[in-house]
Design a protein around this motif. Structure first.
Motif, PDB file in Angstrom:
ATOM      1  N   ASN A 270     -12.430  27.635  25.092  1.00  0.00           N
ATOM      2  CA  ASN A 270     -11.276  28.474  24.788  1.00  0.00           C
ATOM      3  C   ASN A 270     -10.031  27.610  24.717  1.00  0.00           C
ATOM      4  O   ASN A 270     -10.017  26.452  25.156  1.00  0.00           O
ATOM      5  CB  ASN A 270     -11.105  29.552  25.868  1.00  0.00           C
ATOM      6  CG  ASN A 270     -10.537  30.851  25.318  1.00  0.00           C
ATOM      7  OD1 ASN A 270      -9.567  30.860  24.576  1.00  0.00           O
ATOM      8  ND2 ASN A 270     -11.174  31.964  25.688  1.00  0.00           N
ATOM      9  N   ALA A 271      -8.967  28.187  24.169  1.00  0.00           N
ATOM     10  CA  ALA A 271      -7.633  27.623  24.292  1.00  0.00           C
ATOM     11  C   ALA A 271      -7.026  28.181  25.569  1.00  0.00           C
ATOM     12  O   ALA A 271      -7.082  29.382  25.803  1.00  0.00           O
ATOM     13  CB  ALA A 271      -6.775  28.020  23.093  1.00  0.00           C
ATOM     14  N   SER A 272      -6.470  27.308  26.413  1.00  0.00           N
ATOM     15  CA  SER A 272      -5.910  27.733  27.684  1.00  0.00           C
ATOM     16  C   SER A 272      -4.469  27.266  27.807  1.00  0.00           C
ATOM     17  O   SER A 272      -4.012  26.403  27.055  1.00  0.00           O
ATOM     18  CB  SER A 272      -6.746  27.189  28.841  1.00  0.00           C
ATOM     19  OG  SER A 272      -8.064  27.703  28.807  1.00  0.00           O
ATOM     20  N   TYR A 273      -3.768  27.827  28.793  1.00  0.00           N
ATOM     21  CA  TYR A 273      -2.377  27.438  28.998  1.00  0.00           C
ATOM     22  C   TYR A 273      -2.008  27.552  30.463  1.00  0.00           C
ATOM     23  O   TYR A 273      -2.614  28.298  31.243  1.00  0.00           O
ATOM     24  CB  TYR A 273      -1.431  28.304  28.161  1.00  0.00           C
ATOM     25  CG  TYR A 273      -1.398  29.762  28.563  1.00  0.00           C
ATOM     26  CD1 TYR A 273      -0.494  30.226  29.518  1.00  0.00           C
ATOM     27  CD2 TYR A 273      -2.284  30.684  27.998  1.00  0.00           C
ATOM     28  CE1 TYR A 273      -0.472  31.567  29.894  1.00  0.00           C
ATOM     29  CE2 TYR A 273      -2.273  32.017  28.365  1.00  0.00           C
ATOM     30  CZ  TYR A 273      -1.354  32.449  29.312  1.00  0.00           C
ATOM     31  OH  TYR A 273      -1.351  33.779  29.688  1.00  0.00           O
ATOM     32  N   SER A 274      -1.001  26.771  30.858  1.00  0.00           N
ATOM     33  CA  SER A 274      -0.345  26.876  32.151  1.00  0.00           C
ATOM     34  C   SER A 274       1.149  26.931  31.891  1.00  0.00           C
ATOM     35  O   SER A 274       1.621  26.516  30.821  1.00  0.00           O
ATOM     36  CB  SER A 274      -0.684  25.674  33.043  1.00  0.00           C
ATOM     37  OG  SER A 274      -2.061  25.644  33.353  1.00  0.00           O
ATOM     38  N   THR A 275       1.916  27.429  32.864  1.00  0.00           N
ATOM     39  CA  THR A 275       3.367  27.551  32.690  1.00  0.00           C
ATOM     40  C   THR A 275       4.103  27.004  33.906  1.00  0.00           C
ATOM     41  O   THR A 275       3.544  26.889  34.999  1.00  0.00           O
ATOM     42  CB  THR A 275       3.794  29.017  32.481  1.00  0.00           C
ATOM     43  OG1 THR A 275       3.465  29.784  33.646  1.00  0.00           O
ATOM     44  CG2 THR A 275       3.112  29.625  31.259  1.00  0.00           C
ATOM     45  N   THR A 276       5.383  26.687  33.695  1.00  0.00           N
ATOM     46  CA  THR A 276       6.275  26.273  34.778  1.00  0.00           C
ATOM     47  C   THR A 276       7.713  26.511  34.339  1.00  0.00           C
ATOM     48  O   THR A 276       7.996  26.606  33.142  1.00  0.00           O
ATOM     49  CB  THR A 276       6.083  24.788  35.139  1.00  0.00           C
ATOM     50  OG1 THR A 276       6.929  24.455  36.253  1.00  0.00           O
ATOM     51  CG2 THR A 276       6.448  23.878  33.978  1.00  0.00           C
ATOM     52  N   THR A 277       8.610  26.577  35.309  1.00  0.00           N
ATOM     53  CA  THR A 277      10.049  26.619  35.010  1.00  0.00           C
ATOM     54  C   THR A 277      10.660  25.237  35.102  1.00  0.00           C
ATOM     55  O   THR A 277      11.829  25.056  34.761  1.00  0.00           O
ATOM     56  CB  THR A 277      10.783  27.560  35.977  1.00  0.00           C
ATOM     57  OG1 THR A 277      10.556  27.113  37.328  1.00  0.00           O
ATOM     58  CG2 THR A 277      10.291  28.993  35.828  1.00  0.00           C
ATOM     59  N   ASP A 278       9.892  24.233  35.548  1.00  0.00           N
ATOM     60  CA  ASP A 278      10.420  22.884  35.770  1.00  0.00           C
ATOM     61  C   ASP A 278       9.447  21.853  35.233  1.00  0.00           C
ATOM     62  O   ASP A 278       8.501  21.454  35.910  1.00  0.00           O
ATOM     63  CB  ASP A 278      10.658  22.670  37.271  1.00  0.00           C
ATOM     64  CG  ASP A 278      11.300  21.323  37.578  1.00  0.00           C
ATOM     65  OD1 ASP A 278      11.610  20.572  36.640  1.00  0.00           O
ATOM     66  OD2 ASP A 278      11.486  21.023  38.779  1.00  0.00           O
ATOM     67  N   ILE A 279       9.694  21.397  34.020  1.00  0.00           N
ATOM     68  CA  ILE A 279       8.780  20.447  33.387  1.00  0.00           C
ATOM     69  C   ILE A 279       8.740  19.124  34.137  1.00  0.00           C
ATOM     70  O   ILE A 279       7.749  18.392  34.071  1.00  0.00           O
ATOM     71  CB  ILE A 279       9.179  20.221  31.910  1.00  0.00           C
ATOM     72  CG1 ILE A 279       8.080  19.441  31.169  1.00  0.00           C
ATOM     73  CG2 ILE A 279      10.528  19.515  31.805  1.00  0.00           C
ATOM     74  CD1 ILE A 279       8.340  19.278  29.697  1.00  0.00           C
ATOM     75  N   ALA A 280       9.800  18.790  34.880  1.00  0.00           N
ATOM     76  CA  ALA A 280       9.855  17.518  35.588  1.00  0.00           C
ATOM     77  C   ALA A 280       9.048  17.509  36.883  1.00  0.00           C
ATOM     78  O   ALA A 280       8.900  16.462  37.506  1.00  0.00           O
ATOM     79  CB  ALA A 280      11.306  17.152  35.886  1.00  0.00           C
ATOM     80  N   ASN A 281       8.524  18.662  37.285  1.00  0.00           N
ATOM     81  CA  ASN A 281       7.734  18.766  38.511  1.00  0.00           C
ATOM     82  C   ASN A 281       6.287  19.072  38.148  1.00  0.00           C
ATOM     83  O   ASN A 281       5.909  20.231  37.969  1.00  0.00           O
ATOM     84  CB  ASN A 281       8.296  19.863  39.418  1.00  0.00           C
ATOM     85  CG  ASN A 281       7.484  20.029  40.694  1.00  0.00           C
ATOM     86  OD1 ASN A 281       6.577  19.247  40.976  1.00  0.00           O
ATOM     87  ND2 ASN A 281       7.803  21.057  41.467  1.00  0.00           N
TER      88      ASN A 281
END
Length: 484
Positions: A270-281
């Motif tokens: 499958n195509a999967s994803y993750s998310t964050t509000t802080d790309i630097a962490n």
């Protein structure tokens, strides 16, 4: 892309060595609204003869804001010519930037960012003061003051032409040497770094890539200048909530309507994803979620043959988001959902492009919006008659096409060893899976048509054996024949 039992390598080349210009980052603080307080960071991200690009980040230190207006003045006659993620107007020296529909709210402690291109003559000094919703910036919460605090740091840019031009009908590139190599540790005896994705945010380049030991994994690194890329530490994302198991071929971007960074990648089925509000962490990424609730769409099952479902790419316009993928069998697929429903509801999967010779339309497809034009660029990896990887390209007036050939042959490729020079010595004959350096970070996937740069994977021309264990490394291509 990579499959659990077979690794695919793709690398975009965005070389820029020798074309760096100094920019400045100026941090200023301001007060705004009831119980006011905010800070503003103004960054000159690129500069060329007669023009420049800039990013502005506004952080709300006071009460929540619903609707914002930021103003500043230029002292040297600079003019804003094009903006994104804000509505920007100018009267004389004064510039007014207002929110757009999806970024009107700024919670306490939250930030909103926008960017623009401008024209300049001679010097290009940064603004010395900002006001947010009519209140001067100081960085404190409380009564308005007239004090300002400025901090200037040097950043490196690689844009030397203004973003007002067209794509050429043929391309020429200069490649850096190897910029990013594996950094093994006790748990990751890596033999390769490949499939890079890259954005520039808050004064740093953020690079995500695939690695391979006994299976595929993802890594992250960041640095302020490409000269630091080789020494920057690597974080392996199997140490985060993303977890272990097969993960490969990342694609990172900021989805502005939700104020979230998305990392899209392969998980085998499958195509999967993750998310964050802080790309630097890197530790802040969420656990994986799948795009396709019912797994592989039937049209892909019907056409994939002995290939693999790989290399997922997201791009949006104002109404819809599209998810592209390849199958190593001569097919490029496209699914769609609405911007409002993203990341859910991807359906209407179609064959966006196909070729009876699977090697000519193999994998690693990227789709970009050309800045300042109603034009999109499709870049797709192929395997040449010599067995080496290279890229073909097409243009279209919309993400859905129709696609017209631009530079799509071995004799006239987008990027292949026959149109790339290596001033430091030829370290690869493959120009494989990569990504363009974008002019922004968001879901529009915008690139300037001038002075293109492409981060890609290459390897020792004498290497061979198991594909998964090939010694892929990352390098940067810089366009040398801009029409601008």
């Amino acid at each position: 892309m990579r499959h659990p039992t077979r690794l695919r390598t793709h690398l975009s080349v965005i070389a820029v060595i020798g074309l760096a210009l100094a920019g400045t980052t100026v941090a200023l603080s301001a007060q705004a609204a009831a119980a006011p307080g905010c800070s503003v960071e103004y960054s000159v991200t690129s500069q060329w003869s007669g023009g420049f690009g800039a990013n502005v980040t506004v952080k709300n230190l006071g009460d929540p804001i619903n609707g914002w207006t930021l103003t500043w003045s230029y002292a040297a006659g600079q003019q804003v010519t094009q903006a994104w993620n804000a509505s920007v107007t100018q009267s004389g020296a004064q510039v007014t930037a207002k929110n757009v529909s999806y970024n009107a709210g700024i919670a306490t402690g939250a930030s909103v960012a926008f960017g623009f291109n401008g024209s300049s003559t001679g010097s290009n000094p940064a603004p010395t003061a900002f006001t947010l919703n009519g209140t001067a910036c100081t960085g404190d919460v409380g009564p308005t003051t007239t004090s300002t605090t400025t901090t200037t740091t040097s950043v490196t840019t690689t844009t030397s032409n203004p973003p007002a031009g067209s794509l050429p009908s043929s391309f020429r590139w200069s490649s850096s040497g190897i910029l990013i190599s594996p950094k093994p540790d006790s748990s990751h005896a890596n033999v390769a770094v490949k499939d890079p994705s890259v954005v520039y945010h808050n004064g740093k380049w953020h690079v995500f890539a695939s690695t391979y030991t006994t299976g595929y994994n993802l890594m992250y690194t960041s640095f302020t200048d490409w000269s630091q890329a080789s020494s920057a530490p690597h974080t392996y994302l199997d140490t985060t909530a993303i977890g272990g198991g097969y993960k490969a071929a990342p694609h990172v971007f900021y989805f502005a309507p939700q104020r979230l960074w998305y990392l899209v990648y392969q998980t085998g089925d499958n195509a999967s994803y993750s998310t964050t509000t802080d790309i630097a962490n890197p530790q802040s990424w969420s656990a994986p979620k799948k795009f396709y609730a019912d797994g592989m769409p039937q049209i892909i099952r019907d056409n994939i043959g002995a290939g693999y479902w790989v290399d997922f790419w997201v791009i949006c316009d104002t109404a819809k988001c599209y998810l592209f993928s390849s199958d190593d069998n001569g097919h490029l697929y496209r699914s769609e959902t609405t911007v409002a429903n993203y990341p859910n509801g991807f359906t209407n999967t179609v064959i966006a492009m196909q070729d009876a010779n699977k090697n000519r339309l193999f994998e690693a497809a990227n789709v970009y919006k050309i800045q300042g034009r109603n034009q999109y660029l499709l870049v797709h990896e192929a395997i040449g008659s010599d067995g080496r990887r290279y890229f073909r390209t097409w243009t279209a007036p919309a993400i859905t096409g129709p696609w017209t050939s631009l530079a799509d042959t071995e004799a006239n490729p987008f990027a292949r060893h026959n149109n790339v020079t290596f001033p430091g010595g030829v370290w690869t004959r493959d120009i494989s899976h990569g990504e363009m350096l974008r002019s922004g970070t968001d879901q529009i996937m915008e690139i300037s048509p001038c002075n293109l740069r492409f981060l890609y994977q290459g390897m020792d021309p004498n290497a061979g054996g198991d594909y998964n264990r090939l010694p892929w490394r990352l390098g940067l291509l810089t366009q040398t024949n801009s029409t601008c």
